[in-house]
Enzyme design. Structure first.
Site, PDB file in Angstrom:
ATOM      1  CE1 TYR A 147      -2.862  -3.252   0.983  1.00  0.00           C
ATOM      2  CE2 TYR A 147      -4.416  -1.452   0.716  1.00  0.00           C
ATOM      3  CZ  TYR A 147      -4.149  -2.801   0.778  1.00  0.00           C
ATOM      4  OH  TYR A 147      -5.170  -3.703   0.631  1.00  0.00           O
ATOM      5  CE  LYS A 198       1.455 -18.605  -1.550  1.00  0.00           C
ATOM      6  NZ  LYS A 198       0.900 -19.942  -1.311  1.00  0.00           N
ATOM      7  CG  ASP A 231      -2.076 -20.839   0.231  1.00  0.00           C
ATOM      8  OD1 ASP A 231      -1.423 -20.480   1.224  1.00  0.00           O
ATOM      9  OD2 ASP A 231      -1.632 -21.650  -0.604  1.00  0.00           O
ATOM     10  CG  ASP A 255      -8.142  -4.940   2.141  1.00  0.00           C
ATOM     11  OD1 ASP A 255      -9.219  -4.789   2.753  1.00  0.00           O
ATOM     12  OD2 ASP A 255      -7.936  -4.478   1.007  1.00  0.00           O
ATOM     13  CG  ASP A 259     -13.436  -7.112   2.953  1.00  0.00           C
ATOM     14  OD1 ASP A 259     -13.258  -6.424   3.968  1.00  0.00           O
ATOM     15  OD2 ASP A 259     -13.736  -6.628   1.840  1.00  0.00           O
TER      16      ASP A 259
END
Ligand code: ATP
Length: 367
Positions: A147, A198, A231, A255, A259
């Site tokens: 970001y 990851k 994942d 993020d 959600d």
């Protein structure tokens, strides 16, 4: 959810209110009404100052975040209650990036706390899951990662175009969010912390996350700490959300996973969040955006904003009042006094008025 650390523990506070665009401008006044009602009996109630930073102002005056706004918020306010930004008339979303990302970065709000809490069994899409199964906190790193806007184009607009977006991870940034997650777990008697990355693919940036996590966990041996690739976490959180108390992860993954969590707990209309720098001016906002297609219809769900306000009250040291807001939201869900997104027929203002009355009753009941 258990509380978040206090700013200063004092009872009086100044709140900057930024309703913003779309449904942000509809739900935020409801949250302010509820806050005014529940804090009115106090000797020094909260003081609210509203700012009209929005797409409208940007289009009218070309101003997104005014000069010296950050310093003013930092020096003169204890907390910021934020609505949402985003308007189809500003396709670049420039004002939103300037204002929200500007405040997150410039106020160094490195903790994005997003509780995932099922407040009524009927709200989860997961079969046979109940309130006791879905109660966890996601800590998203909020000032770094993908970001930061570092990158660029090469040969833009040609068939050979290359676009680069850098993922920025500093030791300081990674360390402070991981330690915050452990500390939050310890202070609230929570037994399990999961760090997600990851690192099998992102073998530089997330190698740093791995190393910092391994160092930090040694200082919290009474906490059951584990690592999951993002994942795997996405699968596991759907398969069995009850296995998580605290999740800590990077900006982008936080993020997405929050959600996903919001949907497990009833949808975006209910999800609150806090953007915190412990001990400094911090920002509280619903997870949802400006939802342009339902804006102006008076049907937006104010629960996300009201529950974010409860997080703000806790941050400011108003614990009974925060609990009263949560009691009122639970009561609204039980009695189906809700907006259409949750299957009800009430309008935003009706729900807000009702929550104000029920919060005051809940507070009186606690005493
Ligand atoms: P933005 O780009 O600003 O994030 P968006 O419309 O893409 O806005 P959200 O606002 O986060 O995304 O919401 C997606 C959808 O979820 C909305 O269009 C709406 O249908 C629903 N939704 C989100 N928040 C609410 C709410 N408070 N009340 C009712 N529905 C909501």
């Amino acid at each position: 959810m258990p509380g978040i650390p206090l700013r200063n523990g004092g009872p009086a506070a100044r709140i900057a209110v930024i309703p913003g665009d779309g449904i942000g401008a509809e739900v935020t006044p409801q949250a302010v009404n509820v806050l005014r009602a529940v804090t009115a009996p106090a000797r020094r109630p909260l003081e609210f100052v509203e700012f009209d930073w929005s797409a409208e102002k940007y289009l009218r005056e070309g101003v997104s975040l005014p000069p010296r706004a950050v310093e003013m918020l930092r020096d003169e306010f204890d907390a910021i209650l934020f609505g949402a930004l985003g308007d189809p008339r500003v396709p670049s979303n420039r004002h939103a990036a300037d204002i929200l990302l500007g405040l997150r970065f410039k106020l160094d709000l490195y903790v994005n706390a997003r509780p995932v809490e099922l407040l009524h069994d009927r709200l989860t899409p997961l079969r046979d899951r109940t309130e006791k199964d879905i109660r966890l906190m996601v800590f998203r790193e909020n000032t770094e990662g993908l970001y930061v806007g570092v990158g660029g184009f090469f040969k833009k607009g040609t068939p050979d175009e290359i676009a680069v977006q850098e993922d920025v991870n500093s030791r300081k940034g990674v360390e402070r969010i991981i330690r915050y997650a452990f500390e939050y777990a310890r202070q609230n008697g929570l037994k399990r912390v999961c760090m997600s990355d990851k690192s099998n693919a992102m073998n530089f940036a997330h190698d740093l996350w791995q190393r910092v996590f391994k160092e930090a966990r040694q200082e919290y041996v009474s906490i059951d700490s584990r690592h999951l690739y993002i994942d795997t976490l996405a699968m596991e959180i759907v398969r069995d959300p009850s296995q998580f108390d605290v999740i800590v992860t990077c900006n982008l993954f936080g993020d997405i996973i929050s959600d996903l969590g919001a949907q497990l707990a009833g949808g975006l209309g209910l999800a609150p969040s806090a953007n915190i720098h412990p001990g400094k001016t911090s920002l509280f906002e619903p997870v949802h955006g400006s939802a342009p297609h339902i804006a102006g219809k008076g049907v937006a769900n104010p629960f996300g904003s009201v529950l974010s306000s409860a997080m703000m009250l806790e941050f400011l040291g108003w614990k009974p009042e925060a609990a009263a807001l949560r009691t009122a939201v639970r009561a609204a869900l039980r009695e189906n006094h809700v907006t259409p997104d949750l299957g009800g027929e009430k309008r935003t203002v009706e729900v807000g008025d009702w929550l104000a009355i029920k919060s005051v009753e809940a507070l009186a009941h606690q005493r």
